[in-house]
Design an enzyme around this catalytic site. Structure first.
Site, PDB file in Angstrom:
ATOM      1  N   GLU A 110       0.828  -1.197   0.000  1.00  0.00           N
ATOM      2  CA  GLU A 110       0.000   0.000   0.000  1.00  0.00           C
ATOM      3  C   GLU A 110       0.866   1.251   0.000  1.00  0.00           C
ATOM      4  O   GLU A 110       1.982   1.253   0.517  1.00  0.00           O
ATOM      5  CB  GLU A 110      -0.915   0.004   1.237  1.00  0.00           C
ATOM      6  N   CYS A 123       3.570   8.529   1.120  1.00  0.00           N
ATOM      7  CA  CYS A 123       4.102   7.564   2.079  1.00  0.00           C
ATOM      8  C   CYS A 123       4.202   6.237   1.338  1.00  0.00           C
ATOM      9  O   CYS A 123       3.197   5.698   0.873  1.00  0.00           O
ATOM     10  CB  CYS A 123       3.147   7.468   3.269  1.00  0.00           C
ATOM     11  N   CYS A 130       6.692  -6.974   6.573  1.00  0.00           N
ATOM     12  CA  CYS A 130       7.834  -6.494   7.357  1.00  0.00           C
ATOM     13  C   CYS A 130       8.279  -7.596   8.301  1.00  0.00           C
ATOM     14  O   CYS A 130       7.447  -8.353   8.806  1.00  0.00           O
ATOM     15  CB  CYS A 130       7.428  -5.259   8.172  1.00  0.00           C
ATOM     16  N   CYS A 134       7.065  -5.558  15.244  1.00  0.00           N
ATOM     17  CA  CYS A 134       6.639  -4.677  16.336  1.00  0.00           C
ATOM     18  C   CYS A 134       5.175  -4.995  16.666  1.00  0.00           C
ATOM     19  O   CYS A 134       4.325  -4.995  15.776  1.00  0.00           O
ATOM     20  CB  CYS A 134       6.787  -3.213  15.938  1.00  0.00           C
ATOM     21  N   CYS A 137       2.095  -2.803  15.477  1.00  0.00           N
ATOM     22  CA  CYS A 137       2.024  -2.407  14.068  1.00  0.00           C
ATOM     23  C   CYS A 137       1.401  -3.529  13.242  1.00  0.00           C
ATOM     24  O   CYS A 137       1.858  -4.675  13.295  1.00  0.00           O
ATOM     25  CB  CYS A 137       3.422  -2.093  13.548  1.00  0.00           C
ATOM     26  N   CYS A 361      -0.268   5.524  10.244  1.00  0.00           N
ATOM     27  CA  CYS A 361       0.948   4.838  10.696  1.00  0.00           C
ATOM     28  C   CYS A 361       0.596   3.519  11.360  1.00  0.00           C
ATOM     29  O   CYS A 361      -0.211   3.468  12.270  1.00  0.00           O
ATOM     30  CB  CYS A 361       1.693   5.675  11.727  1.00  0.00           C
TER      31      CYS A 361
HETATM   32  N1  SAH Z   1       9.828   0.155   9.596  1.00  0.00           N
HETATM   33  C1  SAH Z   1      10.043   1.581   9.584  1.00  0.00           C
HETATM   34  C2  SAH Z   1       9.107   2.265   8.628  1.00  0.00           C
HETATM   35  C3  SAH Z   1       7.649   2.254   9.064  1.00  0.00           C
HETATM   36  S1  SAH Z   1       7.267   3.855   9.523  1.00  0.00           S
HETATM   37  C4  SAH Z   1       9.943   2.124  10.976  1.00  0.00           C
HETATM   38  O1  SAH Z   1       9.480   1.415  11.851  1.00  0.00           O
HETATM   39  O2  SAH Z   1      10.392   3.230  11.213  1.00  0.00           O
HETATM   40  C5  SAH Z   1       5.824   3.692  10.329  1.00  0.00           C
HETATM   41  C6  SAH Z   1       5.859   4.455  11.644  1.00  0.00           C
HETATM   42  O3  SAH Z   1       4.610   4.234  12.301  1.00  0.00           O
HETATM   43  C7  SAH Z   1       6.932   3.901  12.580  1.00  0.00           C
HETATM   44  O4  SAH Z   1       7.442   4.932  13.375  1.00  0.00           O
HETATM   45  C8  SAH Z   1       6.114   2.948  13.405  1.00  0.00           C
HETATM   46  O5  SAH Z   1       6.738   2.624  14.610  1.00  0.00           O
HETATM   47  C9  SAH Z   1       4.845   3.713  13.576  1.00  0.00           C
HETATM   48  N2  SAH Z   1       3.711   2.875  13.947  1.00  0.00           N
HETATM   49  C10 SAH Z   1       3.576   1.556  13.761  1.00  0.00           C
HETATM   50  N3  SAH Z   1       2.400   1.130  14.251  1.00  0.00           N
HETATM   51  C11 SAH Z   1       1.769   2.216  14.735  1.00  0.00           C
HETATM   52  C12 SAH Z   1       0.504   2.410  15.349  1.00  0.00           C
HETATM   53  N4  SAH Z   1      -0.335   1.404  15.543  1.00  0.00           N
HETATM   54  N5  SAH Z   1       0.171   3.667  15.713  1.00  0.00           N
HETATM   55  C13 SAH Z   1       1.033   4.698  15.486  1.00  0.00           C
HETATM   56  N6  SAH Z   1       2.228   4.567  14.912  1.00  0.00           N
HETATM   57  C14 SAH Z   1       2.601   3.337  14.545  1.00  0.00           C
END
Ligand code: SAH
Length: 369
Positions: A110, A123, A130, A134, A137, A361
């Site tokens: 996406e 974005c 991935c 985490c 996420c 995010c």
């Molecule tokens: N893998 C990279 C790129 C993804 S960026 C990274 O982690 O930096 C996506 C951003 O959204 C990251 O900062 C991630 O930690 C954050 N993110 C992931 N899940 C989220 C959620 N449920 N709510 C808010 N931010 C989130």
């Protein structure tokens, strides 16, 4: 894609059939070489590149400076279809648009376009899925399908640029001004493709799209050796580090790769990047109710970041399926902001877009239903 066991990390992407070679995978010199190899004039590479990056013209009928007889041949050699849109969802009166793409092998990714009064940000995804796992996420929970190619990454931005140029986004014709590698995937786990994509994005036409380096953000969970490599690239992109906790005990849980490179090591690499580039590093911190938003953690974060070339982006946690966590209470968020400010650390709360279309995010999960 299947659910991941807690804490399991996947660095090596599964090998799958390679996406077809595309103009955006190559430098201009390499494009010339490919054309001469198939018996076409090398100078067509620059013409074709201008159509792709500058005029955003993907229909061979519009390539009027190229003889009719060569157009189809050129398309086949250089501009194979890499991805097809499966679904488009919009929010914010059409100024936020999430596209679900199907890649040549059926993998789904996406991208999200966000138009603001003063800028438009794409974005983009850098991997299908991935491997960083985490737990808050949605992408991380689905696991890693494969790395994306340079052209597959670039094509997401070009597609957004076309939509804007054609006036399909409310606000009149426009351009992509910013790109954030904050879609699906861990960009620094697909290092070479991502760095080539950055080159295609920043170099002016006919080489690339000509977006300002300072308007490109590469976001990482904190792969320290890759951050060090990035520091040595002599690029000037913005580095964002997804920190989410100032202490190793909690970060080990929220960002499992912390068990490899801890908070001190990640921040050390970030300050080296800031020192080398002179650019402020973004620290991403999703505020999760009663998990990482306590006063003492705000204070510890402030102490660790104090005096550094840094900016903190607080992201109210976006809901994801199967997660028990929610966003912080407004008063806790406000207190967190004040504590960082008291340490003199610049901080903003991210105005999250696209939550209602699962485009915010951490919500990108890419399924067809
Ligand atoms: N893998 C990279 C790129 C993804 S960026 C990274 O982690 O930096 C996506 C951003 O959204 C990251 O900062 C991630 O930690 C954050 N993110 C992931 N899940 C989220 C959620 N449920 N709510 C808010 N931010 C989130």
């Amino acid at each position: 894609m299947s659910a991941q066991k807690p804490g399991v990390l996947v660095f090596e992407a599964p090998r799958r059939g390679k996406p077809p070679r595309h103009l955006a995978d190559l430098t201009l010199a390499e494009r010339k070489q490919v054309l001469t190899d198939v018996g076409l004039p090398g100078f067509r590479a620059a013409q074709l590149s201008k159509h792709y990056f500058d005029r955003l013209e993907d229909d061979p009928q519009g390539w009027t400076d190229i003889p009719l007889t060569q157009r189809e041949q050129l398309r086949q050699a250089m501009l194979p279809t890499l991805m097809t849109p499966v679904r488009e969802l919009t929010a914010d009166q059409g100024t936020t648009r999430k596209t679900l793409w199907k890649l040549h092998d059926g993998a789904l990714v996406e991208s999200v376009l966000m138009r603001y009064p003063d800028r438009t940000t794409m974005c983009v995804s850098s991997q299908a899925g991935c491997g960083m796992n985490c737990p808050f996420c949605a992408t991380g929970q689905a696991g890693l399908t494969r790395n994306m190619s340079t052209a597959e990454i670039v094509e997401q931005v070009v597609a957004g640029a076309r939509t804007l140029a054609r006036g399909e986004v409310p606000g009149g014709p426009g351009r992509v001004s910013n790109v954030v590698f904050m879609g699906m995937g861990e960009p620094l786990a697909n290092y070479r493709a991502v760095i080539s994509a950055v080159h295609r994005l920043i170099e002016p036409a006919p080489e690339g799209l000509g977006i300002s380096q300072r308007h490109i953000t590469v976001s990482t969970v904190g792969l320290v050796p890759a951050i060090e490599r990035l520091t040595a690239e002599n690029l000037n992109v913005t580095l964002a580090v997804s920190l989410h906790a100032p202490d190793d005990e909690l970060r080990d849980e929220l960002v499992p790769v912390n068990t490899r490179w801890n908070v001190g090591e990640v921040l050390g690499a970030a300050w080296d990047y800031a020192g080398q580039t002179g650019r402020r590093v973004s620290i991403e911190y999703a505020l999760i109710k009663d998990i990482n938003d306590q006063a003492w953690r705000a204070d510890l974060l402030g102490k660790r970041l104090k005096g550094k070339l840094v900016h903190v982006n607080l992201i109210p946690l976006n809901p994801t399926p199967g997660s028990k966590w929610t966003a912080s209470r407004p008063e806790d968020e406000a207190a967190f902001v004040r504590t960082l400010q008291a340490h003199g650390v610049p901080v903003t709360v991210r105005d999250t877009r696209g939550r209602e279309i699962d485009g915010a995010c951490g919500q990108l999960a890419a399924h067809e239903d």
